[in-house]
Every structure is written in C-alpha cells, then in structure tokens.
Design a protein around this motif. Structure first.
Motif, PDB file in Angstrom:
ATOM      1  N   UNK A 140     -55.895  23.404  89.690  1.00  0.00           N
ATOM      2  CA  UNK A 140     -54.436  23.480  90.226  1.00  0.00           C
ATOM      3  C   UNK A 140     -54.000  22.130  90.472  1.00  0.00           C
ATOM      4  N   UNK A 141     -54.770  21.433  91.596  1.00  0.00           N
ATOM      5  CA  UNK A 141     -54.337  20.270  92.259  1.00  0.00           C
ATOM      6  C   UNK A 141     -54.454  19.257  91.231  1.00  0.00           C
ATOM      7  N   UNK A 142     -55.303  19.165  90.360  1.00  0.00           N
ATOM      8  CA  UNK A 142     -55.568  18.173  89.141  1.00  0.00           C
ATOM      9  C   UNK A 142     -54.315  18.211  88.228  1.00  0.00           C
ATOM     10  N   UNK A 143     -53.889  19.555  87.963  1.00  0.00           N
ATOM     11  CA  UNK A 143     -52.772  19.761  87.071  1.00  0.00           C
ATOM     12  C   UNK A 143     -51.242  19.158  87.704  1.00  0.00           C
ATOM     13  N   UNK A 144     -51.461  19.516  88.840  1.00  0.00           N
ATOM     14  CA  UNK A 144     -50.114  18.997  89.779  1.00  0.00           C
ATOM     15  C   UNK A 144     -49.987  17.329  89.757  1.00  0.00           C
ATOM     16  N   UNK A 145     -51.373  16.630  89.697  1.00  0.00           N
ATOM     17  CA  UNK A 145     -51.270  15.479  89.379  1.00  0.00           C
ATOM     18  C   UNK A 145     -50.756  15.072  87.916  1.00  0.00           C
ATOM     19  N   UNK A 146     -51.546  15.478  87.003  1.00  0.00           N
ATOM     20  CA  UNK A 146     -51.236  15.379  85.809  1.00  0.00           C
ATOM     21  C   UNK A 146     -49.789  15.637  85.395  1.00  0.00           C
ATOM     22  N   UNK A 147     -48.911  16.745  86.056  1.00  0.00           N
ATOM     23  CA  UNK A 147     -47.578  16.852  85.739  1.00  0.00           C
ATOM     24  C   UNK A 147     -46.734  15.567  85.958  1.00  0.00           C
ATOM     25  N   UNK A 148     -47.340  14.561  86.701  1.00  0.00           N
ATOM     26  CA  UNK A 148     -46.409  13.446  87.048  1.00  0.00           C
ATOM     27  C   UNK A 148     -46.317  12.534  85.775  1.00  0.00           C
ATOM     28  N   UNK A 149     -47.155  12.637  84.761  1.00  0.00           N
ATOM     29  CA  UNK A 149     -47.078  11.881  83.762  1.00  0.00           C
ATOM     30  C   UNK A 149     -45.809  12.397  82.906  1.00  0.00           C
ATOM     31  N   UNK A 150     -45.306  13.446  83.156  1.00  0.00           N
ATOM     32  CA  UNK A 150     -44.031  14.074  82.354  1.00  0.00           C
ATOM     33  C   UNK A 150     -43.003  13.573  83.431  1.00  0.00           C
ATOM     34  N   UNK A 151     -43.171  12.957  84.509  1.00  0.00           N
ATOM     35  CA  UNK A 151     -41.808  12.380  85.301  1.00  0.00           C
ATOM     36  C   UNK A 151     -42.531  11.171  85.961  1.00  0.00           C
ATOM     37  N   UNK A 152     -42.188  10.078  85.161  1.00  0.00           N
ATOM     38  CA  UNK A 152     -42.860   8.766  85.616  1.00  0.00           C
ATOM     39  C   UNK A 152     -42.120   8.210  86.755  1.00  0.00           C
TER      40      UNK A 152
ATOM     41  N   UNK B 126     -43.668   7.755  94.482  1.00  0.00           N
ATOM     42  CA  UNK B 126     -43.514   8.506  95.480  1.00  0.00           C
ATOM     43  C   UNK B 126     -44.464   9.728  95.740  1.00  0.00           C
ATOM     44  N   UNK B 127     -45.134  10.375  94.668  1.00  0.00           N
ATOM     45  CA  UNK B 127     -45.988  11.534  94.882  1.00  0.00           C
ATOM     46  C   UNK B 127     -47.198  11.576  94.503  1.00  0.00           C
ATOM     47  N   UNK B 128     -47.617  10.490  93.735  1.00  0.00           N
ATOM     48  CA  UNK B 128     -49.067  10.578  93.168  1.00  0.00           C
ATOM     49  C   UNK B 128     -50.111  10.528  94.292  1.00  0.00           C
ATOM     50  N   UNK B 129     -49.920   9.753  95.145  1.00  0.00           N
ATOM     51  CA  UNK B 129     -50.730   9.872  96.649  1.00  0.00           C
ATOM     52  C   UNK B 129     -51.004  11.043  97.111  1.00  0.00           C
ATOM     53  N   UNK B 130     -50.042  11.502  97.476  1.00  0.00           N
ATOM     54  CA  UNK B 130     -50.145  12.985  98.081  1.00  0.00           C
ATOM     55  C   UNK B 130     -50.809  14.016  97.243  1.00  0.00           C
ATOM     56  N   UNK B 131     -50.704  14.102  96.009  1.00  0.00           N
ATOM     57  CA  UNK B 131     -51.296  14.667  95.037  1.00  0.00           C
ATOM     58  C   UNK B 131     -52.734  14.376  94.488  1.00  0.00           C
ATOM     59  N   UNK B 132     -53.057  13.052  94.664  1.00  0.00           N
ATOM     60  CA  UNK B 132     -54.493  12.459  94.526  1.00  0.00           C
ATOM     61  C   UNK B 132     -55.242  13.060  95.900  1.00  0.00           C
ATOM     62  N   UNK B 133     -54.391  13.021  97.035  1.00  0.00           N
ATOM     63  CA  UNK B 133     -55.172  13.469  98.218  1.00  0.00           C
ATOM     64  C   UNK B 133     -55.591  15.159  98.260  1.00  0.00           C
ATOM     65  N   UNK B 134     -54.618  15.754  97.565  1.00  0.00           N
ATOM     66  CA  UNK B 134     -54.904  17.237  97.326  1.00  0.00           C
ATOM     67  C   UNK B 134     -56.083  17.370  96.285  1.00  0.00           C
ATOM     68  N   UNK B 135     -56.204  16.482  95.286  1.00  0.00           N
ATOM     69  CA  UNK B 135     -57.426  16.764  94.571  1.00  0.00           C
ATOM     70  C   UNK B 135     -58.751  16.348  95.377  1.00  0.00           C
ATOM     71  N   UNK B 136     -58.817  15.417  96.040  1.00  0.00           N
ATOM     72  CA  UNK B 136     -60.055  14.913  96.858  1.00  0.00           C
ATOM     73  C   UNK B 136     -60.256  15.996  97.754  1.00  0.00           C
ATOM     74  N   UNK B 137     -59.125  16.694  98.409  1.00  0.00           N
ATOM     75  CA  UNK B 137     -59.507  17.659  99.287  1.00  0.00           C
ATOM     76  C   UNK B 137     -60.204  18.846  98.497  1.00  0.00           C
ATOM     77  N   UNK B 138     -59.844  19.147  97.618  1.00  0.00           N
ATOM     78  CA  UNK B 138     -60.494  20.318  96.750  1.00  0.00           C
ATOM     79  C   UNK B 138     -61.746  19.818  96.457  1.00  0.00           C
ATOM     80  N   UNK B 139     -62.174  18.684  96.051  1.00  0.00           N
ATOM     81  CA  UNK B 139     -63.509  18.155  95.857  1.00  0.00           C
ATOM     82  C   UNK B 139     -64.376  18.304  96.975  1.00  0.00           C
ATOM     83  N   UNK B 140     -63.859  18.112  98.254  1.00  0.00           N
ATOM     84  CA  UNK B 140     -64.506  18.370  99.636  1.00  0.00           C
ATOM     85  C   UNK B 140     -64.602  19.590  99.853  1.00  0.00           C
ATOM     86  N   UNK B 141     -64.233  20.439  99.214  1.00  0.00           N
ATOM     87  CA  UNK B 141     -64.307  22.170  99.500  1.00  0.00           C
ATOM     88  C   UNK B 141     -65.344  22.668  98.168  1.00  0.00           C
ATOM     89  N   UNK B 142     -65.826  21.551  97.331  1.00  0.00           N
ATOM     90  CA  UNK B 142     -66.342  22.128  96.257  1.00  0.00           C
ATOM     91  C   UNK B 142     -67.858  21.821  96.223  1.00  0.00           C
TER      92      UNK B 142
END
Length: 367
Positions: free
Chosen positions: A204-216, A221-237
């Motif tokens: 879900x976190x990765x999909x949220x980051x991918x969704x920005x490709x549809x809204x360049x 403004x948003x990619x760093x925050x969503x990338x951070x969420x992906x990394x957070x989930x990796x640290x819980x994996x």
C-alpha cells in the motif's frame, strides 16, 4: 552454493547451475561468477531450466491467501505497465525504477546499489557470489550494501509480463527513521541481502508512491513523504534486521559497508585484506567471514569484480582494452581480457562494439 528461494513452487536450480568457473589468478582466490555457460544454454525461444538439488536458506513462509492483496497487486501492475515497457527504467520520482519484461532474459551482470525490488508479477533469479536467489510475485529482494550480481527474468510472457518496482535505499532517510522507532536490544548477524514475502502495508505504501506518476505536479511536494513511508514499512518487514545492522554504528554490516565504500573510492588499487580488516577494526579471519556474509564473496573476489565493472564503463567509452586494463589496476591486458570474458560472457572488444551499436546488455540492477 546455497539457494534462497522466494517463490517456493518447485525445485529447479535453474539457469545458473554451473555458472561458477575456475579463476586463473594465482593463490587461493575464489572464482568470479560467470554467465558464459548460462548464455550457451539459452535457446532461441526459451530458457533451458535444468533440475538441480538445492538447499533452501531462509525461505519466506507463505501467509494465508488474501483476495485484497491480489486486487492490490493487479492495480499496481496496471499502474506500472501504463508508465513503462522495459527493464530498469528510471522515473520522475527520485530513487524509483520500474521494469516490465515480456519475455525471459538471458543472465546479465550488474553492480547494484543498496535497494529493494518488489516483484508484482513473474519470477526473477539472481546470483550473488555463491548464493542463488529466486523470487516471484509478492516477494521482495533487498540489499543493504553495494553488490555485484548476475540476474535474469525467468518467467515473462507477452500477455503476462514480468512486472517489478525498484527503490534505491536512501541511507540518511533510513537512519533518521530508525531514531524514531523503538530501540532493539540485540541485532542478529545477517547477510547483506535477502528475500522476503511482502506485506499488504508495504504494498500500500509503495502503491501510494507509484500513484504520483499519474500526478507529476505532486511529485516534488509529496514523493519524499511517501518514500519515507515505504522505508518505514521496510523497517517493519523481515528485512529490518539487515537494514538496522547496516545503520548501526557498532554493527558488523555497517563496518563492512564502510570498507566497501573505501574499495569503491580506490577502484584502481588492489587493497590488501589486512589493510581492509584494519579499517573495519577486525582481525583478518573475522573480517573475511563478515565480508563474505555481507556480500556473498571474499574481499579479493569483490575487488576483482568491482575492477571489471569499472573497466566496462571505461572500455565502452574508449574501446581500448589494454589502456583500460592498466587503468583499473591490471598488469596484464591478456589476463584482463580473460577475466572480463569470464564475468560478462563476452570479450572486451565485442562488448564495446555491442554498446556502440545500441545492443548492450539489459541493466537489471534494480528491477
């Protein structure tokens, strides 16, 4: 050779069986991975997969089937396919790469940065040192150190392509995240790479980051925050112990990573194992053991592989094998050519010609 599996469907050793060759270097140097044998076993329209007994190492466990995960994977596949058709394609989102492959590929070798690759469809196989790693849909491969590896897509069809997402790991962002998580009293010793089943929160976190490709317009403004969420989930994996080891000041993996950075900075010099061990603050036997656990190969083997990857970049530009050999620390151009062909499956001159003709190898590094 050990085998780490991420699909769990069968016991085929695959196209990499027998891809290690005898190294002509004097002494007890371990051999470099080679793709020449694998190339010779690829037929025109299919990969010749050979049965091979394997020993499973850290095989990810399959969780209960979740229809919601299937829907999410399908949505992510459609999103990726809408934006790219090719392997290792960079995107407007920093650190994010996509891959869509519509036919199996022969093995190619590359030098991978610390990264995570999530497969949305298909199967990929990677050889890191003596470790054979196969992973497929809803599995991820992650590495905490720079790794020379040989890989190929095993399962891909025109109407059912291999689809994957790759993210280069931002070390500073990961380090900042770790300070905000509950501390861990002890960190287990881990390899510097591994495969795991992905969780729905990570997808879900990765999909949220991918969704920005549809809204360049939103990427800056948003990619760093969503990338951070992906990394957070990796640290819980399941990848978390490895990542924490690489970030811990006192961690063995962090010290190996520091040594790797020194090796990469002095790519034209062969550094002695004793000097590298001193840099890591370890005895030579301990350093050798921890380095091989982190990278899948010995320090000497790693250096030789790195020299050859650096040589590949130089020779594409110059086409001069002899000058390139000396530039990366070889004393014998003929020895350099033999080593080059063993690693890349093609002579330096022919490889440079392929690049000039636009038919160079597919860079599989991230995806």
């Amino acid at each position: 050779m050990t085998t780490v599996r991420g699909d769990g469907e069968n016991d085929l050793g695959g196209i990499f069986s027998g891809v290690m060759a005898v190294c002509p270097y004097a002494g007890s140097c371990e051999c470099l991975p080679t793709i020449a044998d694998a190339r010779n076993r690829v037929e025109v329209d299919r990969l010749d997969l050979l049965p091979e007994p394997i020993s499973r190492v850290a095989k990810p466990k399959k969780g209960p089937h979740d229809p919601g995960m299937d829907e999410l994977l399908e949505k992510m596949r459609d999103r990726v396919i809408a934006h790219v058709d090719g392997i290792h394609t960079e995107t407007p989102i920093p650190n994010l790469s996509l891959g869509v492959v519509r036919q199996p590929l022969i093995p190619e070798t590359a030098f991978c940065q610390p990264m995570v690759c999530v497969v949305l469809q298909g199967v990929k196989q990677v050889l890191v040192g003596g470790h054979l790693i196969r992973y497929g849909t809803a599995h991820s491969f992650a590495s905490a150190v720079e790794l020379p590896a040989t890989g190929c897509v095993l399962e891909a069809e025109t109407d059912k392509p291999y689809v994957a997402v790759g993210l280069t790991l931002d070390h500073a962002m990961l380090a900042n995240l770790v300070t905000e998580l509950p501390p861990v009293s002890t960190l287990p010793q881990t390899m510097g790479f591994g495969v795991a089943t992905v969780s729905q929160p990570l997808l879900e976190a990765l999909d949220s980051l991918l969704a920005l490709l549809d809204r360049p317009d939103d990427i800056a403004a948003l990619s760093k925050g969503r990338e951070r969420e992906v990394l957070y989930q990796l640290l819980r994996s399941p990848h978390a112990p490895m990542l924490r080891q690489a970030l811990s000041v006192d961690g063995q993996l962090a010290r190996i990573r520091e040594v790797i950075q020194r090796i990469r900075q002095q790519v034209d010099t062969s550094l002695s194992v004793s000097a590298l061990a001193e840099l890591a603050g370890m005895s030579v036997p301990s350093f050798h053991r921890h380095f091989k656990a982190a990278t899948g190969m010995s320090p000497l083997q790693y250096q030789k592989t790195l020299h050859l990857h650096a040589a590949r970049k130089l020779i594409v530009a110059s086409g001069d094998a002899a000058r390139t050999a000396y530039a990366v620390g070889y004393e014998s151009p003929s020895q350099f050519s033999r080593e080059y062909a063993r690693l890349f499956g093609i002579s330096p001159a022919r490889d440079a010609a392929r690049f000039r003709q636009g038919a160079g190898p597919t860079a599989f590094g991230l995806v």
